[in-house]
Design a protein around this motif. Structure first.
Motif, PDB file in Angstrom:
ATOM      1  N   PHE A 102       0.820  -1.212   0.000  1.00 32.93           N
ATOM      2  CA  PHE A 102       0.000   0.000   0.000  1.00 32.93           C
ATOM      3  C   PHE A 102       0.856   1.266   0.000  1.00 32.93           C
ATOM      4  CE2 PHE A 102      -3.418  -2.843   1.595  1.00 32.93           C
ATOM      5  CZ  PHE A 102      -4.355  -2.550   0.619  1.00 32.93           C
ATOM      6  N   ILE A 103       2.008   1.208   0.676  1.00 35.34           N
ATOM      7  CA  ILE A 103       2.894   2.374   0.653  1.00 35.34           C
ATOM      8  C   ILE A 103       3.428   2.610  -0.754  1.00 35.34           C
ATOM      9  CG2 ILE A 103       5.120   3.274   1.452  1.00 35.34           C
ATOM     10  CD1 ILE A 103       4.566   1.925   4.139  1.00 35.34           C
ATOM     11  N   MET A 104       3.787   1.527  -1.462  1.00 39.17           N
ATOM     12  CA  MET A 104       4.275   1.676  -2.835  1.00 39.17           C
ATOM     13  C   MET A 104       3.182   2.227  -3.746  1.00 39.17           C
ATOM     14  SD  MET A 104       7.452   0.912  -2.878  1.00 39.17           S
ATOM     15  CE  MET A 104       7.802   0.742  -4.614  1.00 39.17           C
ATOM     16  N   ILE A 105       1.928   1.821  -3.536  1.00 35.92           N
ATOM     17  CA  ILE A 105       0.811   2.364  -4.317  1.00 35.92           C
ATOM     18  C   ILE A 105       0.686   3.863  -4.065  1.00 35.92           C
ATOM     19  CG2 ILE A 105      -1.713   2.397  -4.506  1.00 35.92           C
ATOM     20  CD1 ILE A 105      -1.698  -0.599  -4.125  1.00 35.92           C
ATOM     21  N   ALA A 106       0.703   4.249  -2.772  1.00 34.22           N
ATOM     22  CA  ALA A 106       0.590   5.669  -2.432  1.00 34.22           C
ATOM     23  C   ALA A 106       1.779   6.455  -2.980  1.00 34.22           C
ATOM     24  CB  ALA A 106       0.487   5.843  -0.916  1.00 34.22           C
ATOM     25  N   ALA A 107       2.962   5.847  -2.975  1.00 32.18           N
ATOM     26  CA  ALA A 107       4.156   6.527  -3.489  1.00 32.18           C
ATOM     27  C   ALA A 107       4.017   6.820  -4.974  1.00 32.18           C
ATOM     28  CB  ALA A 107       5.399   5.676  -3.230  1.00 32.18           C
ATOM     29  N   ASN A 108       3.428   5.896  -5.719  1.00 33.32           N
ATOM     30  CA  ASN A 108       3.195   6.148  -7.146  1.00 33.32           C
ATOM     31  C   ASN A 108       2.258   7.331  -7.350  1.00 33.32           C
ATOM     32  OD1 ASN A 108       4.746   3.872  -7.675  1.00 33.32           O
ATOM     33  ND2 ASN A 108       3.393   3.135  -9.254  1.00 33.32           N
ATOM     34  N   GLY A 109       1.196   7.392  -6.546  1.00 33.78           N
ATOM     35  CA  GLY A 109       0.275   8.526  -6.648  1.00 33.78           C
ATOM     36  C   GLY A 109       0.932   9.831  -6.260  1.00 33.78           C
ATOM     37  N   PHE A 110       1.724   9.816  -5.190  1.00 32.78           N
ATOM     38  CA  PHE A 110       2.444  10.997  -4.731  1.00 32.78           C
ATOM     39  C   PHE A 110       3.395  11.498  -5.805  1.00 32.78           C
ATOM     40  CE2 PHE A 110       6.159  12.738  -2.339  1.00 32.78           C
ATOM     41  CZ  PHE A 110       5.520  13.803  -1.712  1.00 32.78           C
ATOM     42  N   SER A 111       4.136  10.588  -6.406  1.00 29.92           N
ATOM     43  CA  SER A 111       5.070  10.952  -7.466  1.00 29.92           C
ATOM     44  C   SER A 111       4.356  11.574  -8.653  1.00 29.92           C
ATOM     45  CB  SER A 111       5.850   9.705  -7.904  1.00 29.92           C
ATOM     46  OG  SER A 111       6.644   9.974  -9.028  1.00 29.92           O
ATOM     47  N   GLU A 112       3.208  11.017  -9.010  1.00 31.22           N
ATOM     48  CA  GLU A 112       2.466  11.531 -10.173  1.00 31.22           C
ATOM     49  C   GLU A 112       1.952  12.942  -9.929  1.00 31.22           C
ATOM     50  OE1 GLU A 112       1.753  11.073 -14.032  1.00 31.22           O
ATOM     51  OE2 GLU A 112       2.627   9.505 -12.760  1.00 31.22           O
TER      52      GLU A 112
END
Length: 439
Positions: free
Chosen positions: A297-307
């Protein structure tokens, strides 16, 4: 104000203040989008677009967790742990010191091999680390040291040796992006360019091993035991199946470049052979999901944050503004560009994604100031790698935390992120700066 700086700093502050990293990134993404001029809908659209790309990563980690639980039920990791435990017993501190050293070396070698010789990245951690937690607790081995050892092994090989993941980072991404920006990279030795930065990583590791975490650290043995999976009688058949499943998973992953498919094949081998009974498959998968859910879930959120950061357009603004402010000082330019790389990678969570963002602007500036091609490679390669250690959203810190926190006694921020930031980012920043000055 620059949206990237605001968002990354806010994310780090909230995470250090003990807010969950996933929630910290979501809040920081909303604030960063607002500072970057995006309305709420634009921010949410960018965030949702990013998290869609992280779904495959989360599924891979969930399946990997189930595979790791299945391997633990075969008794293979416990057999290794028991053999080492026998050596500890009531023996002398000298012998216990030897066992501690053996564990450190095992973790270091496994992490380094996972980047080059057997490129499975963090897939080995949930398989190898949890069964050894009881032994580490008996030895009073500080898990912060193991986190530093694992993170060193996950990062240093790819940023120094052009093999495995290193071939992707150094040859395809780093040299490829620098060549695209107009510098002739033919005949350049990336090993020579990245030798000094890699030495900085080694200095950080040696400080962690011989100075920072030498003292014994107490862990609750009852909690470790309660967090372990129920043991079964170790049989020759179970061990053979475990080895076959690991080999099959490895071969499938290399052939298909899919971690989730490799883990699924390995898990099915355990199920078909009866090592994992059909009626307990669901519970094993749920145990695996629980083990790896946080990292997914952290990696999913990190992708959104990066975008969201990319959508603001402030990444280019940050780099361009830094370049305009620097003037003609090579020393100051090198230092500031490295710090910007650190900031970007800590926010994005991936050095592989940072290099393409910064190369287009860094290269012309470095050429204008008279940096040699080797110095440019060292600068951009280090700027990309900076922040991979010490980032709350990097799999190089999330992976070690997932394994070391299997019993709930290892905090991601306090015991992995902060120690790896101090021991690796600071020496790497200094070593990268030296490399750009002398090459």
């Amino acid at each position: 104000m620059n949206a990237v700086v605001v968002a990354v700093v806010l994310m780090l502050i909230l995470s250090v203040a003990r807010m969950h990293v996933m929630l910290s990134m979501m809040i920081a993404a909303l604030v960063g989008g607002w500072v970057g001029g995006l309305d709420l809908k634009q921010t949410l659209d960018a965030f949702n677009e990013g998290i869609g790309g992280g779904a495959g990563i989360a599924l891979s980690y969930a399946m990997l967790g189930a595979f790791a639980v299945a391997i633990s039920l075969s008794g293979l990791p416990q057999l290794l742990a028991k053999n080492l435990l026998k050596r500890v017993g009531h023996e002398s501190d000298v012998n216990q010191g030897h066992v501690s050293t053996a564990i450190i070396v095992l973790m270091l070698v496994a992490a380094m091999m996972s980047q080059n010789l057997i490129p499975i990245h963090i897939a080995f951690i949930p398989i190898l680390v949890p069964p050894l937690l009881m032994l580490m607790a008996r030895l009073k081995l500080d898990r912060r040291l193991i986190a530093c050892v694992l993170t060193f092994g996950l990062i240093t090989p790819y940023m120094f040796l052009p093999v495995g993941f290193g071939a992707i980072y150094l040859d395809e991404i780093l040299l490829g992006q620098i060549a695209s920006a107009g510098v002739n990279t033919e005949g350049l030795s990336v090993v020579k360019a990245m030798a000094i930065p890699a030495a900085g990583m080694l200095v950080g590791l040696l400080i962690a091993v011989f100075f920072s975490y030498r003292r014994p650290r107490e862990y609750d043995l009852k909690v470790v035991e309660a967090g372990s999976h129920s043991e079964r009688e170790v049989t020759g058949r179970g061990l053979v199946v475990a080895v076959a499943a690991i080999v099959a998973a490895f071969v499938v992953q290399l052939a298909t470049d899919s971690m989730v498919l490799g883990a699924m094949v390995g898990f099915l081998i355990f199920s078909v052979t009866g090592v994992v009974r059909w009626n307990e498959s669901e519970s094993v998968i749920l145990d695996g999901i629980r083990m790896m859910a946080s990292i997914g879930f952290i990696m999913i959120a990190a992708n959104g944050f990066s975008e969201v950061l990319k959508a603001t357009g402030h990444i280019d603004t940050l780099v361009s503004a830094s370049a305009e402010w620097l003037g003609n000082s090579k020393a100051l330019t090198s230092f500031v560009l490295l710090v910007v790389g650190l900031l970007l990678t800590m926010g994005i969570g991936s050095s592989f994604s940072t290099v393409p963002i910064i190369a287009a602007i860094y290269v012309p500036l470095c050429v204008q100031l008279g940096f040699s091609p080797l110095a440019i490679v060292a600068l951009i390669g280090t700027a990309g790698a900076l922040g991979d250690a010490g980032s709350p959203a990097s799999d190089s810190t999330l992976g070690p935390s997932a394994g070391l926190n299997a019993d709930g006694q290892h905090n991601h921020m306090k015991d992995t992120v902060i120690p790896t930031f101090l021991h690796f980012n600071l020496p790497l920043l200094a070593a990268g700066w030296v490399a750009t000055m002398v090459l």
